[in-house]
Design a protein around this motif. Structure first.
Motif, mmCIF file in Angstrom:
data_model
loop_
_atom_site.group_PDB
_atom_site.id
_atom_site.type_symbol
_atom_site.label_atom_id
_atom_site.label_comp_id
_atom_site.label_asym_id
_atom_site.label_seq_id
_atom_site.Cartn_x
_atom_site.Cartn_y
_atom_site.Cartn_z
ATOM 1 N N ALA A 282 0.842 -1.198 0.000
ATOM 2 C CA ALA A 282 0.000 0.000 0.000
ATOM 3 C C ALA A 282 0.874 1.244 0.000
ATOM 4 O O ALA A 282 2.041 1.213 0.379
ATOM 5 C CB ALA A 282 -0.910 0.011 1.226
ATOM 6 N N GLY A 283 0.293 2.342 -0.439
ATOM 7 C CA GLY A 283 0.974 3.631 -0.410
ATOM 8 C C GLY A 283 0.045 4.697 0.123
ATOM 9 O O GLY A 283 -1.179 4.564 0.075
ATOM 10 N N ARG A 284 0.649 5.733 0.644
ATOM 11 C CA ARG A 284 -0.143 6.857 1.151
ATOM 12 C C ARG A 284 0.527 8.139 0.685
ATOM 13 O O ARG A 284 1.743 8.292 0.791
ATOM 14 C CB ARG A 284 -0.190 6.827 2.681
ATOM 15 C CG ARG A 284 -0.925 8.032 3.285
ATOM 16 C CD ARG A 284 -0.863 7.992 4.792
ATOM 17 N NE ARG A 284 -1.556 9.121 5.389
ATOM 18 C CZ ARG A 284 -1.625 9.361 6.696
ATOM 19 N NH1 ARG A 284 -1.037 8.546 7.536
ATOM 20 N NH2 ARG A 284 -2.264 10.404 7.168
ATOM 21 N N ILE A 285 -0.260 9.053 0.143
ATOM 22 C CA ILE A 285 0.276 10.387 -0.142
ATOM 23 C C ILE A 285 -0.489 11.389 0.709
ATOM 24 O O ILE A 285 -1.678 11.217 0.973
ATOM 25 C CB ILE A 285 0.197 10.765 -1.644
ATOM 26 C CG1 ILE A 285 -1.254 10.986 -2.085
ATOM 27 C CG2 ILE A 285 0.902 9.761 -2.501
ATOM 28 C CD1 ILE A 285 -1.344 11.724 -3.395
ATOM 29 N N PHE A 338 -2.058 -1.436 -3.784
ATOM 30 C CA PHE A 338 -1.533 -1.928 -5.059
ATOM 31 C C PHE A 338 -1.590 -3.450 -5.065
ATOM 32 O O PHE A 338 -0.894 -4.115 -4.273
ATOM 33 C CB PHE A 338 -0.092 -1.438 -5.259
ATOM 34 C CG PHE A 338 0.060 0.059 -5.198
ATOM 35 C CD1 PHE A 338 -0.571 0.873 -6.136
ATOM 36 C CD2 PHE A 338 0.809 0.666 -4.202
ATOM 37 C CE1 PHE A 338 -0.435 2.256 -6.094
ATOM 38 C CE2 PHE A 338 0.946 2.040 -4.143
ATOM 39 C CZ PHE A 338 0.324 2.839 -5.093
ATOM 40 N N ALA A 339 -2.354 -4.006 -5.971
ATOM 41 C CA ALA A 339 -2.602 -5.449 -5.968
ATOM 42 C C ALA A 339 -1.407 -6.255 -6.443
ATOM 43 O O ALA A 339 -1.212 -7.394 -6.006
ATOM 44 C CB ALA A 339 -3.825 -5.754 -6.842
ATOM 45 N N LYS A 344 8.976 -2.378 -2.596
ATOM 46 C CA LYS A 344 9.860 -1.453 -3.300
ATOM 47 C C LYS A 344 9.143 -0.781 -4.463
ATOM 48 O O LYS A 344 9.246 0.440 -4.661
ATOM 49 C CB LYS A 344 11.092 -2.210 -3.800
ATOM 50 C CG LYS A 344 12.152 -1.322 -4.441
ATOM 51 C CD LYS A 344 13.384 -2.132 -4.815
ATOM 52 C CE LYS A 344 14.446 -1.235 -5.442
ATOM 53 N NZ LYS A 344 15.664 -2.010 -5.813
ATOM 54 N N GLU A 345 8.378 -1.584 -5.226
ATOM 55 C CA GLU A 345 7.639 -1.022 -6.356
ATOM 56 C C GLU A 345 6.548 -0.069 -5.873
ATOM 57 O O GLU A 345 6.280 0.960 -6.495
ATOM 58 C CB GLU A 345 7.041 -2.155 -7.186
ATOM 59 C CG GLU A 345 8.087 -3.014 -7.898
ATOM 60 C CD GLU A 345 7.485 -4.285 -8.468
ATOM 61 O OE1 GLU A 345 6.453 -4.730 -7.937
ATOM 62 O OE2 GLU A 345 8.036 -4.829 -9.436
ATOM 63 N N VAL A 376 4.547 7.745 1.405
ATOM 64 C CA VAL A 376 5.110 6.654 2.177
ATOM 65 C C VAL A 376 4.444 5.382 1.702
ATOM 66 O O VAL A 376 3.288 5.391 1.275
ATOM 67 C CB VAL A 376 4.895 6.876 3.701
ATOM 68 C CG1 VAL A 376 3.431 6.877 4.052
ATOM 69 C CG2 VAL A 376 5.634 5.808 4.519
ATOM 70 N N ALA A 377 5.181 4.263 1.715
ATOM 71 C CA ALA A 377 4.618 2.994 1.256
ATOM 72 C C ALA A 377 5.181 1.868 2.106
ATOM 73 O O ALA A 377 6.250 1.984 2.702
ATOM 74 C CB ALA A 377 4.938 2.753 -0.221
ATOM 75 N N ALA A 378 4.430 0.761 2.175
ATOM 76 C CA ALA A 378 4.872 -0.395 2.954
ATOM 77 C C ALA A 378 4.120 -1.634 2.502
ATOM 78 O O ALA A 378 3.010 -1.544 1.964
ATOM 79 C CB ALA A 378 4.642 -0.166 4.448
#
Length: 638
Positions: A282-285, A338-339, A344-345, A376-378
């Motif tokens: 997942a990502g967050r902006i 993100f499925a 990293k991607e 940020v993403a994780a």
């Protein structure tokens, strides 16, 4: 009502003197009788005492009482009036308190156990105070019979002690939490279940005992429960003291205390079925700038926020694939799932989205603060059950992303603190016509430190970034370098760069000038300040004003630029004979004639040219032969 003659007659005199227009039709005697009658029928006890002159300290007799005292004590007027108050009111253990207040003519508020006429006891909650009376020491007592109230209180305390014993002995894990979410009591079974020492959880926030992936859910349910005052049961994941997770079912009941404060009694039952682990990227902006300008925009905030968020949503929708999803999680943030990407991607995708959103906002002429976008993403591992609602996924992802953002910001703050406490500078030796004799030193931050500081500042909010003074840090290092050189008898100047950013706001300017004021006059004569990062199209009058602000605090003001083209708009005459610092790479590709014309132009404008970080001694000798005033080689200063 039968009052003993004396001080109560004076009350009648005062009533007559202060009769208002509303009681003009009532004479003093009738008004006094109405007051006496009301006091006689009241449940409030009124007593009047008079200290016995010449007797032992603290001795007083009863000279007046109302019906409430007769009913509570069983004493008739003939039995009580004129009797020592210590025989009528308190028992022996309370008599000293009463005598001391009478002897010293002080106010007291207390509870006292008193004797009845039939030898029984009753409890008075009383307030005794001196009464002004010429020639006498008199006291009034206002009291209530609180015997029944005290018995009820003692009974309640006994019941509470009994319940406390039951609470400790039951074979069920129970935690009591106050309305702020703090644990105030646990029983031994709860301590053992979660692996804590006895009372080890007291004072902790309930949410710290819950897995990070479930904290937002638990917090939302607690808020709803406290608002509605209902009991709830729900499944969650708790954290043991060793950091391991434990699926559990919580039953929470709201109880309102006597002071109208609420507490929650939570019963914990461990669940035998383990949750399946799921992994999701997942990502967050986050549009950080919107938070900063919310108060500044006032009534215009909703329109500005809606426009910025709509722009961000358009970019995210275009960047997300058919199996990806996203949602708006507050006024300034989006969460994206993100499925088909690993962590990293996902980080790269989130960063690209943030960059494009910022570019779109700036292109629309948005406020520069509102154009700040952080990503940020994780990859999040979280407990999942088949009957779990889909919303739980977003909550779990958001919790992990928030935790990761907190870790990033904590590390950024640590880097800044360390830089302030332990920063060291790199020293660049400056040479003149003789490349063997050092004529000055340029102080700058080490590349690694500057990179880490830049990364740390980019991870923090604009408010925190603005509070960190990078120029002030470098000025302090330059001052320290100048002091160290003076102690060794070295009087060569020290050059230090100053980012023009200090003049972009009044607060930045005043902060830097305040630091300059702290410099000793001997240091000011050694420092050369090099203005860098001059904005394009800067008016000459504005540059003149900025140079004049710095002149009193240094030997001279110069300019540090990265390209020859940046020299064109600068009027060097406004700074006397400034040093103009250029990197050697900026002269790459210059023909001999072009380089000589540049040097001639600068000299005509009364500027001295410093070419920095020249790769070889032969290149340095060539530049000096063309008329370059100063050079530095790619080696540190001694």
């Amino acid at each position: 009502m039968r009052w003993r003659a004396g001080p109560w007659d004076r009350y009648g005199e005062m009533s007559a003197a202060t009769t208002s227009a509303g009681t003009a039709g009532i004479d003093t005697q009738e008004l006094s009788w109405l007051v006496y009658h009301a006091m006689d029928q009241s449940d409030d006890i009124v007593l009047l005492l008079e200290a016995v002159e010449g007797a032992a300290d603290g001795e007083a007799v009863l000279i007046g009482m109302n019906g409430a005292f007769r009913r509570a004590s069983g004493f008739a007027d003939a039995q009580a009036i004129g009797q020592p108050v210590s025989r009528l009111l308190p028992l022996a253990k309370d008599a000293a308190t009463l005598r001391d207040a009478i002897a010293h003519q002080t106010n007291i508020r207390t509870e006292m156990a008193c004797t009845r006429a039939d030898g029984g006891q009753f409890v008075l909650g009383l307030h005794m105070m001196p009464v002004p009376s010429p020639g006498h020491r008199r006291f009034a007592i206002l009291a209530r019979d609180i015997t029944a109230v005290r018995e009820a209180r003692q009974m309640q305390a006994s019941v509470q002690r009994l319940l406390a014993k039951v609470f400790l002995c039951i074979d069920e894990a129970v935690v009591i939490v106050d309305s702020g979410g703090q644990v105030v009591m646990t029983n031994p079974h709860a301590d053992h279940l979660l692996g804590h020492l006895p009372n080890g959880m007291i004072g902790k926030n309930l949410l710290t005992l819950v897995s990070a992936s479930m904290r937002d859910i638990v917090a939302a349910r607690r808020e709803r429960q406290l608002a509605e005052g209902t009991d709830i049961t729900h499944d969650t994941v708790l954290l043991r003291a060793d950091g391991s997770e434990m699926p559990a079912r919580l039953t929470s009941s709201v109880i309102e205390r006597e002071d109208r404060k609420r507490v929650c009694v939570i019963t914990i039952r461990p669940q035998a079925e383990a949750a399946e682990d799921r992994v999701e990227s997942a990502g967050r902006i986050k549009l950080v700038g919107l938070e900063e300008v919310r108060t500044l925009l006032g009534d215009r905030w909703p329109a500005a926020a809606a426009r910025a968020m709509a722009t961000a949503e358009t970019v995210i929708r275009r960047r997300c694939g058919p199996r990806d999803s996203f949602s708006r999680i507050d006024d300034t943030s989006f969460l994206m799932c993100f499925a088909d990407l690993d962590e990293k991607e996902a980080s790269l995708r989130a960063a690209l989205i943030a960059r494009e959103v910022r570019a779109r906002l700036i292109g629309q002429g948005g406020d520069s603060g509102a154009a700040e976008v952080r990503s940020v993403a994780a990859a999040v591992r979280y407990p999942y059950r088949k009957d779990q609602p889909l919303a739980t996924l977003h909550v779990a992802l958001l919790g992990e992303l928030s935790a990761q953002l907190d870790r990033i910001e904590t590390e950024a703050r640590r880097v800044l603190r360390t830089a302030v406490a332990h920063a060291e500078c790199d020293r660049e030796a400056i040479y003149g016509r003789n490349p063997e004799v050092r004529i000055g030193t340029l102080v700058r931050l080490p590349d690694a430190l500057e990179h880490s500081l830049t990364c740390a500042l980019s991870a923090l909010s604009p408010a925190e970034t603005n509070s960190f003074d990078l120029n002030g840090l470098l000025l302090g290092l330059a001052a320290r370098e100048a002091i160290a050189a003076l102690s060794q008898g070295d009087s060569a100047p020290v050059l230090v760069g100053v980012d023009f950013d200090i003049f972009t706001s009044r607060a930045f300017t005043e902060r830097f000038i305040a630091l300059c004021h702290q410099l000793d006059q001997r240091l000011r004569g050694r420092l050369v300040l090099l203005l860098s990062h001059l904005p394009e199209g800067l008016p000459k009058t504005r540059l003149f004003e900025c140079v004049n602000r710095l002149r009193p605090f240094c030997h001279s003001v110069g300019f540090q630029v990265d390209a020859v083209s940046a020299l064109e708009p600068i009027d060097f005459s406004i700074s006397g004979t400034p040093i103009v610092a250029l990197p050697a790479t900026a002269l790459a590709g210059f023909s001999d004639d072009k380089l000589k014309r540049l040097i001639s132009t600068l000299h005509a404008r009364r500027a001295r040219l410093l070419v920095q970080r020249i790769a070889s001694d032969s290149a340095a000798a060539l530049l000096l032969s063309y008329g370059v005033d100063m050079i530095s080689l790619e080696r540190s200063a001694p």
